[in-house]
Design a protein around this motif. Structure first.
Motif, mmCIF file in Angstrom:
data_model
loop_
_atom_site.group_PDB
_atom_site.id
_atom_site.type_symbol
_atom_site.label_atom_id
_atom_site.label_comp_id
_atom_site.label_asym_id
_atom_site.label_seq_id
_atom_site.Cartn_x
_atom_site.Cartn_y
_atom_site.Cartn_z
ATOM 1 N N LEU A 20 0.674 -1.347 0.047
ATOM 2 C CA LEU A 20 -0.104 0.007 -0.016
ATOM 3 C C LEU A 20 0.970 1.393 0.036
ATOM 4 O O LEU A 20 0.433 2.027 -0.759
ATOM 5 N N TYR A 21 2.025 1.089 0.785
ATOM 6 C CA TYR A 21 2.995 2.384 0.668
ATOM 7 C C TYR A 21 3.608 2.580 -0.551
ATOM 8 O O TYR A 21 3.704 3.725 -1.085
ATOM 9 N N GLY A 22 3.773 1.435 -1.387
ATOM 10 C CA GLY A 22 4.237 1.712 -2.840
ATOM 11 C C GLY A 22 3.220 2.109 -3.736
ATOM 12 O O GLY A 22 3.386 3.131 -4.455
ATOM 13 N N GLN A 58 -2.366 5.063 6.902
ATOM 14 C CA GLN A 58 -2.443 5.042 5.484
ATOM 15 C C GLN A 58 -3.729 5.990 5.195
ATOM 16 O O GLN A 58 -3.947 6.598 4.269
ATOM 17 N N ARG A 59 -4.618 5.215 5.706
ATOM 18 C CA ARG A 59 -6.084 5.558 5.373
ATOM 19 C C ARG A 59 -6.355 7.257 5.682
ATOM 20 O O ARG A 59 -6.972 7.814 4.817
ATOM 21 N N TRP A 60 -5.882 7.668 6.790
ATOM 22 C CA TRP A 60 -5.886 9.190 7.099
ATOM 23 C C TRP A 60 -5.204 9.994 6.072
ATOM 24 O O TRP A 60 -5.429 11.102 5.657
ATOM 25 N N VAL A 89 0.777 17.911 -1.625
ATOM 26 C CA VAL A 89 1.641 16.680 -2.313
ATOM 27 C C VAL A 89 2.901 16.771 -1.466
ATOM 28 O O VAL A 89 3.618 15.394 -0.899
ATOM 29 N N LEU A 90 3.472 17.732 -0.928
ATOM 30 C CA LEU A 90 4.416 17.875 0.082
ATOM 31 C C LEU A 90 4.079 17.080 1.334
ATOM 32 O O LEU A 90 4.942 16.303 2.281
ATOM 33 N N TRP A 91 3.048 17.371 1.850
ATOM 34 C CA TRP A 91 2.534 16.589 3.076
ATOM 35 C C TRP A 91 2.304 15.300 3.070
ATOM 36 O O TRP A 91 2.827 14.366 3.973
ATOM 37 N N PHE A 92 1.733 14.864 1.935
ATOM 38 C CA PHE A 92 1.334 13.420 1.652
ATOM 39 C C PHE A 92 2.781 12.527 1.385
ATOM 40 O O PHE A 92 3.034 11.590 2.076
ATOM 41 N N ALA A 93 3.809 13.319 0.906
ATOM 42 C CA ALA A 93 4.903 12.553 0.594
ATOM 43 C C ALA A 93 5.633 12.363 1.931
ATOM 44 O O ALA A 93 6.321 11.454 1.981
ATOM 45 N N ASN A 94 5.637 13.388 2.784
ATOM 46 C CA ASN A 94 6.229 13.330 4.208
ATOM 47 C C ASN A 94 5.642 12.087 4.800
ATOM 48 O O ASN A 94 6.021 11.248 5.353
ATOM 49 N N VAL A 97 7.074 8.796 3.613
ATOM 50 C CA VAL A 97 8.197 8.390 3.952
ATOM 51 C C VAL A 97 8.233 7.965 5.466
ATOM 52 O O VAL A 97 8.745 7.187 5.803
ATOM 53 N N LYS A 98 7.636 8.883 6.224
ATOM 54 C CA LYS A 98 7.725 8.833 7.694
ATOM 55 C C LYS A 98 7.035 7.389 7.881
ATOM 56 O O LYS A 98 7.722 6.522 8.796
ATOM 57 N N GLY A 99 5.799 7.101 7.570
ATOM 58 C CA GLY A 99 5.180 5.589 7.731
ATOM 59 C C GLY A 99 6.013 4.479 7.179
ATOM 60 O O GLY A 99 6.205 3.504 7.836
ATOM 61 N N TRP A 100 6.431 4.754 5.950
ATOM 62 C CA TRP A 100 7.301 3.484 5.402
ATOM 63 C C TRP A 100 8.700 3.213 6.192
ATOM 64 O O TRP A 100 8.914 2.049 6.438
#
Length: 110
Positions: A20-22, A58-60, A89-94, A97-100
């Motif tokens: 899912l992170y992928g 991931q859901r949130w 986009v910056l928030w989502f990318a962060n 990365v943090k979750g993965w």
């Protein structure tokens, strides 16, 4: 790698969260992978605490990103819409990365 199991239990399978992170990281393809990842995420039943916390994270993340994209799409001023979209986009990318990284370490999300 830290495992969240007892001595006699099998290690928790977190491979769905990696997949899912992928999918989430491919968000540049017109949000289609994000929607697909959200559908898969909602269909998952997590047994372990690590997987459960990452699925919730991931859901949130996906709901927040899709909501921000809808907000940006509804703003008539182009400069403001692009600013909102860039921040989303910056928030989502962060968050990806943090979750993965925490998943790779076997840690739960807060």
């Amino acid at each position: 790698m830290a495992l969240s199991t007892t001595d006699n239990a099998l290690p928790e399978d977190v491979s769905p969260a990696h997949i899912l992170y992928g999918l989430m990281s491919a968000f540049a393809l017109a949000c289609v992978p994000v929607v697909l990842a959200l559908v898969i995420n909602l269909s998952q039943r997590a047994r372990g605490a690590v997987l459960r916390s990452h699925l919730r994270w991931q859901r949130w993340s996906m709901l927040g990103f899709l909501g921000a994209c809808l907000l940006a799409w509804s703003i008539p001023q182009v400069w403001l819409a692009l600013t909102v979209l860039t921040l989303a986009v910056l928030w989502f990318a962060n968050r990806i990365v943090k979750g993965w990284l925490r998943l790779a370490d076997g840690l739960e999300m807060p």
